[in-house]
Enzyme design. Structure first.
Site, PDB file in Angstrom:
ATOM      1  CD  GLU A  59       3.445   7.156   8.945  1.00 53.90           C
ATOM      2  OE1 GLU A  59       2.134   6.173   8.724  1.00 53.90           O
ATOM      3  OE2 GLU A  59       3.814   8.235   8.216  1.00 53.90           O
ATOM      4  CG  HIS A 128      -1.219  -1.087   2.691  1.00 50.39           C
ATOM      5  ND1 HIS A 128      -1.102  -0.574   1.513  1.00 50.39           N
ATOM      6  CD2 HIS A 128      -1.933  -0.195   3.761  1.00 50.39           C
ATOM      7  CE1 HIS A 128      -1.915   0.445   2.474  1.00 50.39           C
ATOM      8  NE2 HIS A 128      -2.239   1.318   3.597  1.00 50.39           N
TER       9      HIS A 128
END
Length: 322
Positions: A59, A128
């Site tokens: 990321e 998540h």
């Protein structure tokens, strides 16, 4: 055409890539796979690997690459598979992307979009399902957007891609495949920085955004009071004028979000109303939010986020105050 939010976002990306050759997409599995939620489905085949770029699982690299692309004149749209993972690119996003214009005295800018599916409601588990909007809104230099319908998802994403500011685009994954609505195939944008009145009313103002809008609309429909629902759409900069105007009319405020209550965006809305419209309030502000605990495991996903019943109790509470 009739479309759900996932399709509307795909339409926006496709149209902006056709309109502007500088628009590129990058992220994990965004190419042939079409992304974990298939938002970029079909774009690799149409625009090729030079404009739809599969990246390593990094990321920090994704956001860092996007910044470099933006500084070089491109319009990158970076996907973080789940908003929970943005922390791995937080240094690039918060310390570099958000600050580059200020740091350079306006000589450089970062016209990029970082898309992040956020929130609970699809049983995707502890790591998540988080809602990190309060952390992002606390960062000067970032525009933060959270759409709530297919129509405004398409229009807001197109506006975000065309913006000269860095935009974090929080997509409520619980609404990706929610009921469809009419989404124009022709070009349109929904302006950034503007809230909308999703439902008119006279007795109570409900302020919300993203995934909580359908629940607020359902609660407003069931409530005994006349409830006005304000959909923020852009979280930073927030359209305080629309909120203040509504509260000045109704005299009561309930703020709803699925992130934890303490330090959440509801506290900011309440503070602004206290500063600018305290004289209009006839009852204390009530916040309906997620609990101050880590995101619930899969088995308890449905009870973590505010329910219609909790919102209705909050409406009854402010109506009963005297």
């Amino acid at each position: 055409m009739m479309a759900n939010m996932a399709k509307a976002l795909n339409m926006a990306l496709r149209e902006e890539m056709e309109r502007d050759p500088r628009v590129v997409i990058l992220g994990e599995d965004v190419g042939k796979k079409g992304g974990v939620f298939l938002i970029t489905e079909g774009l690799y085949e149409k625009f090729g690997p030079e404009r739809v770029i599969d990246t390593p699982l990094n990321e920090g690299g994704i956001i860092g690459f996007a910044l470099g692309m933006a500084l070089a004149g491109l319009k990158p749209v970076a996907e973080i598979q789940f908003a929970d993972f943005f922390w791995l690119g937080a240094d690039e996003l918060i310390n570099h992307v958000a600050k580059i214009r200020y740091r350079s005295g306006g000589n450089f800018k970062a016209p990029l979009v970082v898309r992040m599916p956020y929130g609970a409601g699809v049983k995707s588990g502890l790591y998540h399902s988080q809602s990190p909007e309060a952390y992002l809104v606390h960062t000067p230099g970032l525009v933060v957007v959270a759409p709530s319908t297919p129509y405004n998802a398409k229009g807001l994403l197109k506006a975000a891609i065309r913006s000269d500011d860095p935009v974090v685009f929080l997509e409520p994954k619980a609404l990706y495949r929610a009921p469809r609505e009419e989404v124009p195939e022709e070009d349109y944008v929904v302006p950034l920085g503007k809230a909308r009145i999703a439902r008119g009313g006279d007795d109570v103002t409900l302020v919300t955004y993203g995934a909580m809008l359908p629940r607020c609309l359902e609660a407003a429909e069931k409530a005994k009071a006349s409830v006005e629902v304000v959909d923020l759409q852009t979280l930073n900069p927030m359209d305080y004028e629309t909120v203040i105007k509504s509260v000045s009319k109704t005299g009561r405020l309930v703020v709803v979000h699925d992130a934890p209550k303490t330090g959440g965006l509801g506290a900011e809305v309440a503070a602004i109303v206290a500063e600018k419209a305290l004289h209009a309030l006839t009852a204390p502000v009530v916040r309906v939010a997620g609990p101050d605990v880590p995101q619930a495991p899969v088995a308890h996903d449905d009870v973590y986020v505010p329910t219609v019943e909790r919102i209705l109790r909050a409406i009854d509470k402010v109506m009963a105050y005297s």
